[in-house]
Design a protein around this motif. Structure first.
Motif, PDB file in Angstrom:
ATOM      1  N   GLU A 163     -25.213  26.156  69.652  1.00 25.45           N
ATOM      2  CA  GLU A 163     -26.249  25.477  70.422  1.00 25.45           C
ATOM      3  C   GLU A 163     -27.154  26.450  71.168  1.00 25.45           C
ATOM      4  OE1 GLU A 163     -24.287  22.437  72.716  1.00 25.45           O
ATOM      5  OE2 GLU A 163     -23.932  21.204  70.922  1.00 25.45           O
ATOM      6  N   ALA A 164     -26.853  27.747  71.076  1.00 22.73           N
ATOM      7  CA  ALA A 164     -27.746  28.752  71.656  1.00 22.73           C
ATOM      8  C   ALA A 164     -29.011  28.880  70.804  1.00 22.73           C
ATOM      9  CB  ALA A 164     -27.032  30.097  71.746  1.00 22.73           C
ATOM     10  N   ASP A 165     -30.057  29.395  71.391  1.00 24.02           N
ATOM     11  CA  ASP A 165     -31.315  29.559  70.660  1.00 24.02           C
ATOM     12  C   ASP A 165     -31.157  30.579  69.536  1.00 24.02           C
ATOM     13  OD1 ASP A 165     -32.576  27.772  72.320  1.00 24.02           O
ATOM     14  OD2 ASP A 165     -33.371  29.316  73.663  1.00 24.02           O
ATOM     15  N   GLY A 166     -31.896  30.358  68.448  1.00 23.15           N
ATOM     16  CA  GLY A 166     -31.948  31.311  67.357  1.00 23.15           C
ATOM     17  C   GLY A 166     -33.264  32.063  67.381  1.00 23.15           C
ATOM     18  N   GLY A 167     -33.683  32.535  66.229  1.00 19.53           N
ATOM     19  CA  GLY A 167     -34.952  33.243  66.141  1.00 19.53           C
ATOM     20  C   GLY A 167     -34.802  34.741  66.374  1.00 19.53           C
ATOM     21  N   GLU A 168     -35.894  35.448  66.213  1.00 17.97           N
ATOM     22  CA  GLU A 168     -35.914  36.900  66.336  1.00 17.97           C
ATOM     23  C   GLU A 168     -35.320  37.358  67.669  1.00 17.97           C
ATOM     24  OE1 GLU A 168     -36.649  39.162  64.239  1.00 17.97           O
ATOM     25  OE2 GLU A 168     -37.667  38.082  62.614  1.00 17.97           O
ATOM     26  N   GLY A 169     -34.465  38.393  67.599  1.00 19.75           N
ATOM     27  CA  GLY A 169     -33.888  38.968  68.807  1.00 19.75           C
ATOM     28  C   GLY A 169     -32.658  38.275  69.334  1.00 19.75           C
ATOM     29  N   SER A 170     -32.240  37.184  68.705  1.00 24.22           N
ATOM     30  CA  SER A 170     -31.072  36.439  69.171  1.00 24.22           C
ATOM     31  C   SER A 170     -29.802  36.940  68.493  1.00 24.22           C
ATOM     32  CB  SER A 170     -31.253  34.947  68.875  1.00 24.22           C
ATOM     33  OG  SER A 170     -31.247  34.726  67.464  1.00 24.22           O
ATOM     34  N   GLU A 171     -28.653  36.516  69.037  1.00 26.15           N
ATOM     35  CA  GLU A 171     -27.377  36.832  68.403  1.00 26.15           C
ATOM     36  C   GLU A 171     -27.307  36.202  67.012  1.00 26.15           C
ATOM     37  OE1 GLU A 171     -23.795  38.519  70.102  1.00 26.15           O
ATOM     38  OE2 GLU A 171     -25.606  39.299  69.180  1.00 26.15           O
ATOM     39  N   LYS A 172     -27.893  35.037  66.875  1.00 24.88           N
ATOM     40  CA  LYS A 172     -27.907  34.383  65.565  1.00 24.88           C
ATOM     41  C   LYS A 172     -28.683  35.228  64.554  1.00 24.88           C
ATOM     42  CE  LYS A 172     -27.335  29.547  66.923  1.00 24.88           C
ATOM     43  NZ  LYS A 172     -27.984  28.211  67.024  1.00 24.88           N
ATOM     44  N   ALA A 173     -29.793  35.787  64.976  1.00 23.14           N
ATOM     45  CA  ALA A 173     -30.575  36.635  64.074  1.00 23.14           C
ATOM     46  C   ALA A 173     -29.796  37.895  63.710  1.00 23.14           C
ATOM     47  CB  ALA A 173     -31.904  37.006  64.723  1.00 23.14           C
ATOM     48  N   ARG A 174     -29.074  38.457  64.689  1.00 18.08           N
ATOM     49  CA  ARG A 174     -28.283  39.661  64.418  1.00 18.08           C
ATOM     50  C   ARG A 174     -27.216  39.392  63.370  1.00 18.08           C
ATOM     51  NH1 ARG A 174     -23.414  42.014  66.127  1.00 18.08           N
ATOM     52  NH2 ARG A 174     -22.893  40.295  67.551  1.00 18.08           N
ATOM     53  N   LEU A 175     -26.639  38.205  63.399  1.00 13.92           N
ATOM     54  CA  LEU A 175     -25.514  37.887  62.523  1.00 13.92           C
ATOM     55  C   LEU A 175     -25.928  37.162  61.249  1.00 13.92           C
ATOM     56  CD1 LEU A 175     -22.986  36.690  65.251  1.00 13.92           C
ATOM     57  CD2 LEU A 175     -22.931  38.851  64.006  1.00 13.92           C
ATOM     58  N   TYR A 176     -27.184  36.706  61.168  1.00  9.67           N
ATOM     59  CA  TYR A 176     -27.587  35.893  60.015  1.00  9.67           C
ATOM     60  C   TYR A 176     -27.548  36.742  58.746  1.00  9.67           C
ATOM     61  CZ  TYR A 176     -29.727  31.837  57.814  1.00  9.67           C
ATOM     62  OH  TYR A 176     -29.941  30.722  57.046  1.00  9.67           O
ATOM     63  N   SER A 177     -26.753  36.303  57.773  1.00  9.24           N
ATOM     64  CA  SER A 177     -26.585  37.108  56.553  1.00  9.24           C
ATOM     65  C   SER A 177     -26.006  36.256  55.432  1.00  9.24           C
ATOM     66  CB  SER A 177     -25.641  38.286  56.834  1.00  9.24           C
ATOM     67  OG  SER A 177     -25.379  39.013  55.648  1.00  9.24           O
ATOM     68  N   ARG A 178     -26.310  36.688  54.208  1.00  9.81           N
ATOM     69  CA  ARG A 178     -25.694  36.112  53.018  1.00  9.81           C
ATOM     70  C   ARG A 178     -24.916  37.178  52.245  1.00  9.81           C
ATOM     71  NH1 ARG A 178     -26.877  31.122  52.816  1.00  9.81           N
ATOM     72  NH2 ARG A 178     -28.685  30.351  53.933  1.00  9.81           N
ATOM     73  N   GLU A 179     -24.637  38.295  52.899  1.00 11.57           N
ATOM     74  CA  GLU A 179     -23.897  39.374  52.258  1.00 11.57           C
ATOM     75  C   GLU A 179     -22.406  39.035  52.202  1.00 11.57           C
ATOM     76  OE1 GLU A 179     -24.981  42.096  50.795  1.00 11.57           O
ATOM     77  OE2 GLU A 179     -27.042  41.454  51.178  1.00 11.57           O
ATOM     78  N   PRO A 180     -21.805  38.962  51.000  1.00  9.90           N
ATOM     79  CA  PRO A 180     -20.389  38.593  50.887  1.00  9.90           C
ATOM     80  C   PRO A 180     -19.441  39.533  51.626  1.00  9.90           C
ATOM     81  CG  PRO A 180     -21.476  38.488  48.740  1.00  9.90           C
ATOM     82  CD  PRO A 180     -22.442  39.146  49.679  1.00  9.90           C
TER      83      PRO A 180
ATOM     84  N   ARG B 242     -25.684  21.329  57.954  1.00  8.97           N
ATOM     85  CA  ARG B 242     -24.573  22.061  58.567  1.00  8.97           C
ATOM     86  C   ARG B 242     -24.915  23.542  58.690  1.00  8.97           C
ATOM     87  NH1 ARG B 242     -20.460  22.382  54.337  1.00  8.97           N
ATOM     88  NH2 ARG B 242     -21.418  24.387  53.884  1.00  8.97           N
ATOM     89  N   ASP B 243     -24.502  24.137  59.808  1.00  4.55           N
ATOM     90  CA  ASP B 243     -24.555  25.583  60.000  1.00  4.55           C
ATOM     91  C   ASP B 243     -23.132  26.107  60.135  1.00  4.55           C
ATOM     92  OD1 ASP B 243     -27.373  25.490  60.130  1.00  4.55           O
ATOM     93  OD2 ASP B 243     -27.321  25.099  62.292  1.00  4.55           O
ATOM     94  N   THR B 244     -22.925  27.390  59.814  1.00  3.75           N
ATOM     95  CA  THR B 244     -21.572  27.951  59.829  1.00  3.75           C
ATOM     96  C   THR B 244     -21.553  29.341  60.461  1.00  3.75           C
ATOM     97  OG1 THR B 244     -20.960  26.740  57.820  1.00  3.75           O
ATOM     98  CG2 THR B 244     -19.606  28.649  58.407  1.00  3.75           C
ATOM     99  N   PHE B 245     -20.595  29.543  61.344  1.00  2.00           N
ATOM    100  CA  PHE B 245     -20.275  30.843  61.922  1.00  2.00           C
ATOM    101  C   PHE B 245     -18.997  31.302  61.229  1.00  2.00           C
ATOM    102  CE2 PHE B 245     -18.663  33.009  66.068  1.00  2.00           C
ATOM    103  CZ  PHE B 245     -19.094  34.251  65.624  1.00  2.00           C
TER     104      PHE B 245
END
Length: 253
Positions: free
Chosen positions: A107-124, A145-148
């Motif tokens: 529920e935290a904000d995403g976008g550039e500079g966020s923790e979500k942006a740092r972790l966003y990846s599709r690398e196996p 759905r989103d997944t951490f």
């Protein structure tokens, strides 16, 4: 019909680094086309509750003698492949903390500079990542759905790979769930007529992945789906649901 470039719409969603939650936070009032389930794939809804005979088996791991628990596990695994456990030893405060930490992350904000942006990846190969649908660019319909994702074993991530706000909580919860998993592997081994250590001796318990799913409120829930019908590919899934629930199990059609 207006031209529709599905691939471009998927890339645009990825580029937000904020997933489905970002759409909802931005005030979306309609389900984007990439999430819409075609009419012929939509399952009919039923207002009728399931009869009591179809209730998921519930097994108290601490409330009976060992032989009774093993017999209950044997029956539930053979007849359902799924069961609910109580008396499992995972502290309620650890479960509540894990759910709270996961919810706060999503529920935290995403976008550039966020923790979500740092972790966003599709690398196996990444041990810790955040994403909207692991198969977003392959599946015909995206799940709402989103997944951490956190791979805890056999090679745990460095602590600083996890967000500081949930780091200690998730490591502690993973330890508690691993203990429960080892207990269940013992019971399943015995249910098969084998030594209690059999399944752990052949390394069935060597991996652990935490899939922390988040299903944001949907403006048109009749058009979308949270999780497509599937079978898990792991040895065992240990599931913790929040108070909203919603999981469905297919049993005898």
């Amino acid at each position: 019909m207006a031209a529709y470039d599905r691939a471009a719409e998927l890339r645009a969603l990825d580029a937000t680094f904020s997933g489905v939650r970002g759409l909802v936070a931005a005030g979306a009032t309609h389900v984007p086309r990439i999430f819409r389930v075609p009419d012929h794939h939509r399952e009919p809804s039923s207002q009728e509750p399931p009869p009591p005979s179809t209730s998921v088996p519930v097994i108290d791991l601490g409330g009976a003698d060992r032989a009774t628990v093993v017999a209950a596990v044997r029956w539930a695994a053979a007849e359902w492949g799924f069961f609910q456990v109580t008396g499992h030893g995972v502290p309620p405060e650890s479960m509540a903390a894990a759910v709270g930490a996961v919810r706060a992350f999503h529920e935290a904000d995403g976008g550039e500079g966020s923790e979500k942006a740092r972790l966003y990846s599709r690398e196996p190969v990444k041990a810790v990542k955040y994403q909207c649908n692991f198969d977003l660019h392959q599946s015909p319909v995206a799940n709402w759905r989103d997944t951490f994702y956190i791979r805890m074993a056999p090679d745990p991530p460095d602590a600083d790979e996890l967000p500081e706000t949930c780091r200690d909580t998730m490591f502690e919860y993973a330890k508690q769930v691993m203990n429960l998993g080892n207990t269940l592997f013992e019971l399943l081994s015995e249910a098969l007529g084998l030594d209690p250590s059999y399944l752990t001796d052949i390394d069935c318990n060597q991996g652990q992945i935490l899939l922390c799913h988040y299903f944001p409120p949907c403006p048109q829930p009749e058009l979308a789906i949270g999780t497509s019908r599937h079978s898990d590919s792991t040895f065992m899934t240990i599931l913790l649901q929040d108070e909203i629930g919603g999981l469905q199990i297919l049993h005898e059609d």
